[in-house]
Each structure stands twice: as structure tokens, then as C-alpha cells.
Design an enzyme around this catalytic site. Structure first.
Site, PDB file in Angstrom:
ATOM      1  N   GLN A  98       0.810  -1.214   0.000  1.00 44.47           N
ATOM      2  CA  GLN A  98       0.000   0.000   0.000  1.00 44.47           C
ATOM      3  C   GLN A  98       0.845   1.267   0.000  1.00 44.47           C
ATOM      4  OE1 GLN A  98      -1.500   0.691   4.391  1.00 44.47           O
ATOM      5  NE2 GLN A  98      -1.566  -1.529   3.931  1.00 44.47           N
ATOM      6  N   HIS A 264       4.764   0.321   0.657  1.00 42.16           N
ATOM      7  CA  HIS A 264       5.259  -0.452   1.793  1.00 42.16           C
ATOM      8  C   HIS A 264       4.276  -1.540   2.184  1.00 42.16           C
ATOM      9  CE1 HIS A 264       2.642   2.637   3.589  1.00 42.16           C
ATOM     10  NE2 HIS A 264       2.402   1.745   4.562  1.00 42.16           N
ATOM     11  N   ARG A 283      -4.093   0.489  -2.449  1.00 40.86           N
ATOM     12  CA  ARG A 283      -3.463  -0.830  -2.376  1.00 40.86           C
ATOM     13  C   ARG A 283      -2.883  -1.234  -3.725  1.00 40.86           C
ATOM     14  NH1 ARG A 283      -8.109  -0.855   0.618  1.00 40.86           N
ATOM     15  NH2 ARG A 283      -7.784  -1.168   2.870  1.00 40.86           N
TER      16      ARG A 283
END
Length: 415
Positions: A98, A264, A283
Site C-alpha cells: 500500500q 510499503h 493498495r
């Protein structure tokens, strides 16, 4: 000062033991518990507990007396909204890949989705609120994460070391353009691959990673991560994207700051997280939830390099984690065995949330009020309260975290 009663989020990737044990509840919990929320988020606000045990939503308390609870500088900038949210995060399994938007991107995206009439609770809603969501995560245990794009030349070395013939054209693409544009091109290629192409490429990659692990190659940790992700999310483009990110192992007390656009995922471990009070998430895979590729590409920052790992600026037994985010600042306060039990003063004038994660701590205000927190307990300190002095209660090691607004926000000093 007021004790808080906080809410637990039962996401599937959470732990059945960590948060339950911290709160002194039955272990294992009946279902995974992923996040303990401490703050005034509309989705799960904390409750203030008075001396008689009566609870009131922190949201209602802020709405009734914003200046007294938050202070004039905070209300001038954020109104009656507490700008930060504090969490205890317990990841037993990887989270989704995300990124979060900047303030401008969030405001534009929220207004667009409002015009389109997308319900704010809808599964395909990207922007349930119009605010940015920078965050800082500080490890309580060894904490594993993928965060930020690795330097391209190192990624080329990794891809060549894994020796997957089907990846050769992709490796050449990045090797010919080892910069932001090359990363964008490769990431875009991977995240938009048709499912049949992914179903053919990912198994070849996993087989190559198995060989690399058996040989204890230079990128063994990265390959083990790809294998874990590939097992949990077969045929997911996020497995490929994981090859582009820095693989981090944080020791307790180490922290990373994730600004807008940073791609990340958290893999495993327990941490304290402080973030802007927002739910905006774009996402990129490793999830059954909604993935909006064009919107993700719009917010991603393809800058690259090693992630800066903080241990906090030392101020006596206190460590302060500085970031560029005006919404929050995190402090860690520890008293270890054999060390002097030095007092720590938290100055009044700022809204604070404090949580004790180990041992017991005594908080004494200059007006005579005293609260004692044991492991798992937390408290709210309104801006109108006077200075508070913290000391260990007992002889066991103590670890406490305190969140407030950023020291650069509206000229506020958090020291």
C-alpha cells in the site's frame, strides 16, 4: 488526565496473543487482533473513563471543548479534530502492499469520489476522508517490513542473482534506465500484467528463489520474503513488486517514517504506530481488497534509496522521533534495570495520548492529580492540563510511548 478505554481491530493478519496479553485478557484471543486504536478516529474512538468508571467518547469530549482539550494552536489548524491516531500493531501475517496520498491528492480524490456518489464505506472507495496519512512505525519486537524502492542498481543485481529466465527482459528494462522512470516503467509493467502472464511468471520466480535460498545467496532474506508472499498470495502481482522494495528488519526502538507516496507493507512483528488521523489507503496487491491501479500510480513516489532508520533524539531517558509530519510526534520513554529512575516531565499546553507497553508508570500533575498505568493501559492528557511528571512505579523495566502533534505544527514546541 483521564484513563482511556480503547478499541481493537480484528483484521485477519493480526495476532491471537500479542494484544490480548498486553491488555491482560485471555490468551489466545478467539480471533486475530491486529490493531489497538488510541485516539479520536470516527470509526473507533477511544473512550475517556472518569473516576466513577463512566465512559464518554473522546470525539464527544473534543467537540464540546475543542480549545480546552486540543489547545488554540491545534484548533486554529485542525478545528475540533485530533490530528493524530496512535496504534499498537500486531502483525502475524503480511499486510497489503500500500501507499498513502499527500494532502493535495487526498483532498482532490475525496472531492471526486463525493461527486461520483461513492458511499464512504464502499469497498471500492479510495478516499473516505480528505486528509493525508503519513505514518511512523516504531518496533516493540523485531519488526519486518518492505518499504520504499531500493536503489535500482541493487535491484538489478538481485534480479540477476535469482536467475529467472522469464524475468530477463524486465531486468534489462531497469538496467537500461536505473532511475525513477525505469522503476515506474517496471512497476507499471508488473502490476498490469494479465493474470495468465502472472500465473506463468510467478511460479518460475518462486522456483528460482528456492534455489537461491538453498545456496545461501546474497539475497536470501529477500528470496525468503518472496516465497512467503507467493505462498500466501499465489498469482498476485504484489509478489513481483516486493522485489523492488527495501527489505527491513527493525530492532526494538528503531523506527521508520513513511511519507506520502511510499510503497510499503509490514510483514511480521509488534510495533507502535502513529499516523495522521486518516483512512486513505491505495493498495497495490497482496490483498483480496480493492486495488485501483491508475490511482495508485498517481500517488506513488518512485524516488529510491535506503530507508532512514531512526532511534530517536535522546532527551534524558526520553527518545523523540522527529518527522516532517505536522500531525504527530512520537516519544519513547524507558527505564531499564539498574538505571537511575530519572523523572520525565511532559509540559502542558498540548494534547497527548500515552500508553504503557511494559511495567508500570506513575503520572503526577503539578495540581496534585495522580494516575498510575500498568501494561496495556493508556491515558489522555488535554492541552488545558498542567505539566505532568512521569516516574517508574515499582522496580521492573518500564516502556511508555507518548504521541502529540508535530513540533513544527503552528509553531508548537512539544518538549
Amino acid at each position: 488526565m483521564h484513563l482511556l478505554n480503547n478499541r481493537v481491530r480484528p483484521y485477519a493478519w493480526g495476532s491471537r496473543t500479542t494484544i490480548a496479553a498486553m491488555l491482560g485478557r485471555q490468551v489466545p484471543a478467539p480471533h486475530p487482533e491486529a490493531e489497538l486504536w488510541l485516539g479520536a478516529h470516527p470509526g473507533d474512538p477511544s473512550a475517556i473513563v472518569d473516576e466513577d468508571g463512566v465512559e464518554r467518547s473522546l470525539l464527544d469530549v473534543l467537540a464540546e471543548d475543542p480549545v480546552g482539550q486540543l489547545g488554540p494552536a491545534v484548533t486554529d489548524r485542525w478545528g475540533d479534530r485530533l490530528p493524530f491516531l496512535l496504534k499498537v500493531l500486531a502483525a502475524e501475517e503480511p499486510l497489503s502492499l500500500q501507499a498513502h496520498p499527500s494532502a493535495g491528492q487526498a483532498a482532490e480524490g475525496w472531492a471526486r469520489e463525493e461527486r461520483e456518489g461513492i458511499p464512504r464505506e464502499a469497498g471500492n472507495r479510495n478516499y473516505p476522508d480528505p486528509t493525508a496519512k503519513p505514518e511512523l512505525v516504531c518496533a516493540l519486537t523485531e519488526f519486518h517490513a518492505l518499504a520504499g524502492f531500493r536503489t535500482p542498481y541493487r535491484t538489478v543485481e538481485l534480479l540477476r542473482a535469482v536467475q529467472t529466465p522469464a524475468l530477463a527482459p524486465h531486468v534489462d528494462l531497469l538496467a537500461a534506465q536505473p532511475n525513477r522512470e525505469g522503476l515506474r516503467a517496471l512497476f507499471t509493467t508488473w502490476i498490469t500484467l494479465p493474470q495468465p502472464a502472472l500465473d506463468a511468471l510467478v511460479p518460475d520466480l518462486l522456483e528460482s528463489c528456492v534455489s537461491h535460498v538453498k545456496e545461501h545467496g546474497e539475497f536470501e532474506l529477500e528470496c525468503r520474503t518472496v516465497l512467503e508472499l507467493g505462498e500466501r498470495y499465489p498469482g498476485d502481482s504484489g509478489v513481483l513488486a516486493a522485489l523492488l522494495l527495501n527489505r527491513l528488519v527493525l530492532a526494538p526502538g528503531e523506527a521508520i517514517f513513511l511519507p506520502a507516496g511510499n510503497l510499503h507493507t509490514y510483514l511480521h512483528g509488534t510495533a507502535v504506530e502513529v499516523l495522521a488521523n486518516s483512512d486513505n489507503v491505495l493498495r497495490g496487491g497482496l490483498t483480496p481488497k480493492h486495488v485501483d491501479v491508475p490511482e495508485l500510480l498517481r500517488v506513488l513516489d518512485f524516488g529510491f534509496g535506503d530507508m532512514a532508520v531512526q532511534t530517536g533524539e535522546p532527551i534524558g531517558p526520553r527518545r523523540v522521533y522527529r518527522t516532517e509530519a505536522p500531525e504527530f510526534e512520537l516519544s519513547r520513554i524507558e527505564w531499564s534495570d539498574g538505571e537511575p529512575r530519572v523523572e520525565v516531565k511532559l509540559e502542558g499546553g498540548l494534547p497527548r495520548i500515552m500508553v504503557c507497553v511494559d511495567g508500570r508508570v506513575r503520572a503526577a500533575a503539578v495540581d496534585g492529580q495522580v494516575l498510575e498505568l500498568c501494561q496495556g493501559q493508556s491515558m489522555w492528557l488535554p492541552a488545558a492540563d498542567p505539566d505532568v511528571v512521569l516516574t517508574p512505579a515499582g522496580t521492573s523495566p518500564v516502556r511508555v510511548f507518548a504521541a502529540t502533534v508535530g513540533s513544527g505544527a503552528a509553531g508548537i514546541s512539544s518538549l
